[in-house]
Enzyme design. Structure first.
Site, PDB file in Angstrom:
ATOM      1  N   TYR A 179       0.852  -1.189   0.000  1.00  0.00           N
ATOM      2  CA  TYR A 179       0.000   0.000   0.000  1.00  0.00           C
ATOM      3  C   TYR A 179       0.882   1.231   0.000  1.00  0.00           C
ATOM      4  O   TYR A 179       1.839   1.319   0.757  1.00  0.00           O
ATOM      5  CB  TYR A 179      -0.886   0.001   1.249  1.00  0.00           C
ATOM      6  CG  TYR A 179      -1.776   1.227   1.375  1.00  0.00           C
ATOM      7  CD1 TYR A 179      -2.825   1.451   0.484  1.00  0.00           C
ATOM      8  CD2 TYR A 179      -1.580   2.156   2.399  1.00  0.00           C
ATOM      9  CE1 TYR A 179      -3.647   2.571   0.608  1.00  0.00           C
ATOM     10  CE2 TYR A 179      -2.399   3.274   2.528  1.00  0.00           C
ATOM     11  CZ  TYR A 179      -3.428   3.478   1.634  1.00  0.00           C
ATOM     12  OH  TYR A 179      -4.238   4.580   1.757  1.00  0.00           O
ATOM     13  N   ASP A 220       9.285   2.518  -0.166  1.00  0.00           N
ATOM     14  CA  ASP A 220       8.260   3.200   0.610  1.00  0.00           C
ATOM     15  C   ASP A 220       8.451   2.782   2.064  1.00  0.00           C
ATOM     16  O   ASP A 220       8.010   1.709   2.482  1.00  0.00           O
ATOM     17  CB  ASP A 220       6.869   2.830   0.096  1.00  0.00           C
ATOM     18  CG  ASP A 220       5.771   3.567   0.863  1.00  0.00           C
ATOM     19  OD1 ASP A 220       6.074   4.153   1.929  1.00  0.00           O
ATOM     20  OD2 ASP A 220       4.619   3.546   0.397  1.00  0.00           O
ATOM     21  N   LYS A 260       4.478   8.910   8.756  1.00  0.00           N
ATOM     22  CA  LYS A 260       4.200   8.338  10.086  1.00  0.00           C
ATOM     23  C   LYS A 260       5.177   8.837  11.167  1.00  0.00           C
ATOM     24  O   LYS A 260       5.042   9.985  11.578  1.00  0.00           O
ATOM     25  CB  LYS A 260       4.106   6.819   9.982  1.00  0.00           C
ATOM     26  CG  LYS A 260       2.956   6.426   9.012  1.00  0.00           C
ATOM     27  CD  LYS A 260       2.397   5.035   9.114  1.00  0.00           C
ATOM     28  CE  LYS A 260       1.090   4.951   8.356  1.00  0.00           C
ATOM     29  NZ  LYS A 260       1.101   4.181   7.133  1.00  0.00           N
TER      30      LYS A 260
HETATM   31  C1  LIG Z   1       0.462   4.657   5.772  1.00  0.00           C
HETATM   32  C2  LIG Z   1       1.194   4.392   4.535  1.00  0.00           C
HETATM   33  C3  LIG Z   1       1.101   5.243   3.427  1.00  0.00           C
HETATM   34  C4  LIG Z   1       0.126   6.383   3.358  1.00  0.00           C
HETATM   35  O1  LIG Z   1       0.389   7.389   4.276  1.00  0.00           O
HETATM   36  P1  LIG Z   1      -0.778   8.437   4.617  1.00  0.00           P
HETATM   37  O2  LIG Z   1      -0.106   9.413   5.528  1.00  0.00           O
HETATM   38  O3  LIG Z   1      -1.873   7.654   5.251  1.00  0.00           O
HETATM   39  O4  LIG Z   1      -1.207   9.049   3.333  1.00  0.00           O
HETATM   40  C5  LIG Z   1       1.915   5.002   2.336  1.00  0.00           C
HETATM   41  N1  LIG Z   1       2.767   3.963   2.322  1.00  0.00           N
HETATM   42  C6  LIG Z   1       2.878   3.117   3.367  1.00  0.00           C
HETATM   43  C7  LIG Z   1       3.857   2.002   3.312  1.00  0.00           C
HETATM   44  C8  LIG Z   1       2.080   3.299   4.500  1.00  0.00           C
HETATM   45  O5  LIG Z   1       2.171   2.420   5.511  1.00  0.00           O
END
Ligand SMILES: *Cc1c(COP(=O)(O)O)cnc(C)c1O
Length: 427
Positions: free
Chosen positions: A143, A238, A266
């Protein structure tokens, strides 16, 4: 217990879509009403129903020091007293940039944005702008926020052009997204054989965390690194979740692989909205105003978010034992869980890296999304409610990771083990 929040949820549903501002919060995969949170402190929050919960969601990862940490709050408060945003540079942005770069040597320059989604969207634009190529390879079950072109996962099978996962996403928008199975280096090799000179980059969670914790198999990340190098494509990690979670220096340090572009979020925002992408000076020179890849943000790098991030990363930097102790507590929890769940006859597996973990109810190996989908041998809703009843707040979905914080105590962990044992004891 789940019904005590009904009146709040009913009122919310009248004016908010599904009663929430992000879908998984609605408890749709566990049914019943979500817990409405009144306030948090340390490892716990108190619901509007008056019950205290030990929290392993931690706002989906950011709160590595737990809720309302006094030092983090105090820096936010002293910063906010002087104004919330200027749309002009402050020295706090440079300070947070330097901190992130110290932890992530693969990053020489960074751009702060307001969410992980925004960072992922910008990072793939950068990869395309830098290489001049159109295709992006992504993995099923990974994701990267709700970026249209990345909202593709299972269903269409690997090695084909993706089909959109969401209404409102045009086929054209995903027509340059190539899908592969997580941990399947051969599929990626095949994609490069077919599209190699047209691939701008591979985007990957170096440890998958958005289908539960799924670890990269030996050689998988190495294959991605060598293919991207060979074909002149960008390797994009990511690390929105794994940065400051899989290891204090992210999964790239744990696995010893240097990506071209890193996406963060995060933890770096200390509990306020934040994302970032960073790379070498050469790659980042493509981003405006230095280069032609346009990307901007009204509130990007605002002082309040920067303060929360600085307070969090400085604490991680100065108190070097803290991260290790959170990792130890993660192990303590999982060891305890293994002991009690073994007493039942349920098949199960625990996965963890650093300060993130998952519990799967299966005895088969879990290496990709289709393994994860087959891994629920118990009624998760029932398990979830029983654990919640005992005051332990896990992610309300079987496909999410759990997170540990510095604030969790041994007593919290013991209570959690008892609660989860209660959760599994009725199957
Ligand atoms: C949470 C997450 C996102 C999205 O971040 P948001 O601040 O919710 O837009 C993207 N990539 C990864 C791996 C994530 O865990």
């Amino acid at each position: 217990m789940l019904t005590q929040n009904s009146s709040f949820f009913d009122a919310a549903k009248k004016v908010l879509v599904g009663g929430v501002n992000s879908p998984v919060r609605s408890f749709s995969s566990v049914e019943g009403d979500p817990v409405f949170v009144k306030k948090g402190n340390g490892s716990r929050f108190i619901g509007e129903n008056g019950q205290s919960y030990i929290d392993y969601v931690l706002s989906w990862g950011p709160l590595i020091f737990g809720h309302a940490h006094p030092e983090i709050l105090s820096f936010i408060q002293s910063t906010i007293a002087d104004g919330t945003s200027f749309g002009a540079p402050t020295v706090l942005e440079t300070r947070l940039a330097n901190l992130v770069i110290e932890f992530f040597p693969s990053i020489e320059k960074i751009r702060f944005v307001n969410s992980g989604t925004e960072a992922a969207m910008s990072a793939i634009r950068l990869a395309r702008g830098y290489t001049g190529k159109p295709y992006i390879v992504k993995f099923e079950g990974c994701y990267h926020g709700h970026v249209s072109s990345l909202l593709v996962s299972a269903g269409s099978g690997a090695l084909t052009h993706g089909q959109p996962d969401s209404l409102g996403v045009l086929k054209e928008e995903v027509s340059h997204t190539l899908l592969a199975e997580y941990n399947n280096g051969e599929q990626v090799e095949d994609l490069f054989r077919r599209y190699g000179d047209k691939i701008a980059g591979i985007i990957v969670e170096p440890v998958a965390g958005n289908m539960g914790v799924v670890l990269p198999k030996d050689g998988f990340l190495e294959t991605l690194r060598s293919l991207t190098t060979r074909y002149g494509a960008c390797l994009i990690f990511d690390e929105v979740m794994t940065g400051f979670r899989a290891g204090i220096q992210g999964a790239q340090h744990v696995y010893g692989i240097k990506p071209d572009i890193t996406i963060l979020g995060k933890v770096i925002g200390g509990g306020l909205p934040c994302g970032a992408y960073g790379a070498s000076k050469e790659i980042m020179a493509c981003v405006s105003p230095e280069g032609g890849v346009y990307q901007a943000g009204t509130l990007s790098g605002n002082p309040v978010t920067m303060a929360a991030g600085i307070a969090t990363l400085e604490k991680l930097k100065n108190e070097t034992h803290i991260f290790e102790s959170i990792e130890e507590k993660t192990k303590l929890l999982l060891n305890g869980l293994r002991k009690v769940i073994e007493k039942t006859n349920l098949p199960f597996k625990t996965h963890s890296v650093g300060t993130m973990f998952s519990l799967f109810f299966t005895d088969r190996a879990i290496e990709n999304l289709s393994d994860v989908k087959k891994a629920q041998s118990i009624d998760f809703k029932k398990f979830y409610r029983r654990v919640l009843e005992k005051g332990v707040y896990l992610a309300p979905s079987p496909f999410e990771s759990g997170f540990m914080s510095a604030a969790h105590s041994v007593a919290d962990i013991e209570q959690t083990i008892d609660a989860i044992y209660y959760g599994v004891s009725d199957f």
